[in-house]
Design a protein around this motif. Structure first.
Motif, PDB file in Angstrom:
ATOM      1  N   LEU A  84      53.956 -46.248  39.191  1.00 50.90           N
ATOM      2  CA  LEU A  84      52.577 -46.494  38.779  1.00 50.90           C
ATOM      3  C   LEU A  84      51.940 -45.168  38.391  1.00 50.90           C
ATOM      4  N   ARG A  85      51.384 -45.116  37.205  1.00 51.20           N
ATOM      5  CA  ARG A  85      50.807 -43.889  36.662  1.00 51.20           C
ATOM      6  C   ARG A  85      49.321 -44.096  36.361  1.00 51.20           C
ATOM      7  N   ALA A  86      48.613 -43.007  36.164  1.00 59.84           N
ATOM      8  CA  ALA A  86      47.213 -43.040  35.751  1.00 59.84           C
ATOM      9  C   ALA A  86      47.033 -41.989  34.673  1.00 59.84           C
ATOM     10  N   ARG A 144      63.644 -46.882  33.836  1.00 61.37           N
ATOM     11  CA  ARG A 144      62.519 -46.766  34.775  1.00 61.37           C
ATOM     12  C   ARG A 144      61.247 -47.066  33.988  1.00 61.37           C
ATOM     13  N   ILE A 145      60.377 -47.867  34.572  1.00 59.74           N
ATOM     14  CA  ILE A 145      59.120 -48.228  33.917  1.00 59.74           C
ATOM     15  C   ILE A 145      57.994 -47.358  34.466  1.00 59.74           C
ATOM     16  N   HIS A 146      57.295 -46.692  33.563  1.00 58.55           N
ATOM     17  CA  HIS A 146      56.095 -45.931  33.901  1.00 58.55           C
ATOM     18  C   HIS A 146      54.923 -46.830  33.516  1.00 58.55           C
ATOM     19  N   LEU A 147      54.254 -47.377  34.530  1.00 63.19           N
ATOM     20  CA  LEU A 147      53.253 -48.418  34.338  1.00 63.19           C
ATOM     21  C   LEU A 147      51.846 -47.839  34.413  1.00 63.19           C
ATOM     22  N   PHE A 148      51.093 -48.024  33.333  1.00 62.31           N
ATOM     23  CA  PHE A 148      49.693 -47.621  33.255  1.00 62.31           C
ATOM     24  C   PHE A 148      48.863 -48.891  33.166  1.00 62.31           C
ATOM     25  N   LEU A 149      47.910 -49.044  34.069  1.00 63.56           N
ATOM     26  CA  LEU A 149      47.073 -50.234  34.100  1.00 63.56           C
ATOM     27  C   LEU A 149      45.617 -49.851  33.894  1.00 63.56           C
ATOM     28  N   TYR A 150      44.926 -50.642  33.086  1.00 65.09           N
ATOM     29  CA  TYR A 150      43.526 -50.388  32.769  1.00 65.09           C
ATOM     30  C   TYR A 150      42.737 -51.680  32.928  1.00 65.09           C
ATOM     31  N   GLY A 151      41.428 -51.555  33.124  1.00 62.61           N
ATOM     32  CA  GLY A 151      40.561 -52.722  33.234  1.00 62.61           C
ATOM     33  C   GLY A 151      40.962 -53.620  34.392  1.00 62.61           C
ATOM     34  N   GLU A 152      40.900 -54.931  34.154  1.00 62.61           N
ATOM     35  CA  GLU A 152      41.240 -55.909  35.190  1.00 62.61           C
ATOM     36  C   GLU A 152      42.690 -55.790  35.641  1.00 62.61           C
ATOM     37  N   ASN A 153      43.559 -55.355  34.764  1.00 59.46           N
ATOM     38  CA  ASN A 153      44.975 -55.206  35.137  1.00 59.46           C
ATOM     39  C   ASN A 153      45.152 -54.208  36.274  1.00 59.46           C
ATOM     40  N   THR A 163      61.667 -40.190  27.412  1.00 59.09           N
ATOM     41  CA  THR A 163      63.071 -39.930  27.142  1.00 59.09           C
ATOM     42  C   THR A 163      63.856 -41.214  27.384  1.00 59.09           C
ATOM     43  N   ALA A 164      65.109 -41.202  27.004  1.00 56.92           N
ATOM     44  CA  ALA A 164      65.978 -42.353  27.237  1.00 56.92           C
ATOM     45  C   ALA A 164      65.957 -42.705  28.722  1.00 56.92           C
ATOM     46  N   LYS A 165      66.088 -43.964  29.023  1.00 56.38           N
ATOM     47  CA  LYS A 165      66.078 -44.504  30.390  1.00 56.38           C
ATOM     48  C   LYS A 165      64.689 -44.514  31.016  1.00 56.38           C
ATOM     49  N   ASN A 166      63.655 -44.293  30.212  1.00 59.10           N
ATOM     50  CA  ASN A 166      62.270 -44.374  30.673  1.00 59.10           C
ATOM     51  C   ASN A 166      61.470 -45.136  29.632  1.00 59.10           C
ATOM     52  N   VAL A 167      60.572 -45.998  30.105  1.00 62.85           N
ATOM     53  CA  VAL A 167      59.742 -46.803  29.213  1.00 62.85           C
ATOM     54  C   VAL A 167      58.304 -46.730  29.727  1.00 62.85           C
ATOM     55  N   GLY A 168      57.375 -46.469  28.824  1.00 59.40           N
ATOM     56  CA  GLY A 168      55.965 -46.491  29.182  1.00 59.40           C
ATOM     57  C   GLY A 168      55.374 -47.859  28.856  1.00 59.40           C
ATOM     58  N   VAL A 169      54.749 -48.488  29.847  1.00 53.27           N
ATOM     59  CA  VAL A 169      54.100 -49.782  29.662  1.00 53.27           C
ATOM     60  C   VAL A 169      52.615 -49.571  29.943  1.00 53.27           C
ATOM     61  N   TYR A 170      51.784 -49.789  28.941  1.00 53.95           N
ATOM     62  CA  TYR A 170      50.344 -49.569  29.012  1.00 53.95           C
ATOM     63  C   TYR A 170      49.661 -50.922  28.841  1.00 53.95           C
ATOM     64  N   LEU A 171      49.019 -51.396  29.899  1.00 52.49           N
ATOM     65  CA  LEU A 171      48.373 -52.709  29.863  1.00 52.49           C
ATOM     66  C   LEU A 171      46.873 -52.550  29.902  1.00 52.49           C
ATOM     67  N   LEU A 172      46.224 -52.914  28.800  1.00 51.36           N
ATOM     68  CA  LEU A 172      44.773 -52.765  28.666  1.00 51.36           C
ATOM     69  C   LEU A 172      44.044 -54.022  29.122  1.00 51.36           C
ATOM     70  N   GLU A 210      43.387 -53.858  38.847  1.00 48.58           N
ATOM     71  CA  GLU A 210      43.136 -54.535  40.114  1.00 48.58           C
ATOM     72  C   GLU A 210      44.313 -55.407  40.544  1.00 48.58           C
ATOM     73  N   ASN A 211      45.223 -55.685  39.621  1.00 47.51           N
ATOM     74  CA  ASN A 211      46.356 -56.566  39.893  1.00 47.51           C
ATOM     75  C   ASN A 211      47.680 -55.822  39.845  1.00 47.51           C
ATOM     76  N   SER A 212      47.683 -54.558  40.214  1.00 50.98           N
ATOM     77  CA  SER A 212      48.894 -53.747  40.085  1.00 50.98           C
ATOM     78  C   SER A 212      50.064 -54.339  40.859  1.00 50.98           C
ATOM     79  N   ARG A 213      49.791 -54.907  42.005  1.00 51.73           N
ATOM     80  CA  ARG A 213      50.868 -55.436  42.846  1.00 51.73           C
ATOM     81  C   ARG A 213      51.688 -56.515  42.125  1.00 51.73           C
ATOM     82  N   LYS A 214      51.012 -57.415  41.404  1.00 49.16           N
ATOM     83  CA  LYS A 214      51.747 -58.497  40.727  1.00 49.16           C
ATOM     84  C   LYS A 214      52.678 -57.947  39.647  1.00 49.16           C
ATOM     85  N   PHE A 215      52.235 -56.905  38.936  1.00 49.82           N
ATOM     86  CA  PHE A 215      53.075 -56.311  37.902  1.00 49.82           C
ATOM     87  C   PHE A 215      54.267 -55.577  38.522  1.00 49.82           C
ATOM     88  N   ILE A 216      53.994 -54.793  39.537  1.00 49.54           N
ATOM     89  CA  ILE A 216      55.066 -54.040  40.190  1.00 49.54           C
ATOM     90  C   ILE A 216      56.094 -54.979  40.796  1.00 49.54           C
TER      91      ILE A 216
END
Length: 106
Positions: free
Chosen positions: A41-43, A12-21, A97-106, A23-29
């Motif tokens: 989607l996380r904050a 499972r991807i825990h997605l953190f988006l910052y800045g211009e990213n 934990t295993a089976k989870n990944v944090g993706v932080y896009l600045l 505004e484009n959450s839909r394309k990443f998801i």
């Protein structure tokens, strides 16, 4: 039962988006969903001192773990995100934990 008999599935991807990213959450998801990943989607605040996008992951007994990390990197590359730092287990107070990944896009 051995590792080959266990159905690990994709992390499972825990997605953190910052800045211009942000505004484009839909394309990443959508890109991650199209690649078969579940996305949450996380904050929240970044760990101190980070100025590059990064991934936090925790290897475990899944023999495909690093293949899945490479798949995540390929999805990001297809979206123009190429300069990433990879952290194993944790960064500051952020950990997965295993089976989870944090993706932080600045």
């Amino acid at each position: 039962m051995n590792k080959a008999d266990i159905a690990f599935g994709k992390p499972r991807i825990h997605l953190f988006l910052y800045g211009e990213n942000k505004e484009n959450s839909r394309k990443f998801i959508e890109a991650f969903n199209d690649a078969g990943f579940e996305v949450v989607l996380r904050a929240g605040a970044l760990p101190a001192g980070d100025n590059k996008s990064f991934i936090i992951h925790s290897p475990n007994i899944n023999p495909n773990h690093f293949v899945e990390i490479e798949n995540i990197l390929q999805v990001l590359k297809s979206l123009g995100v190429e300069d990433l730092v990879l952290y194993q287990y944790q960064r500051g107070k952020h950990y997965y934990t295993a089976k989870n990944v944090g993706v932080y896009l600045l």
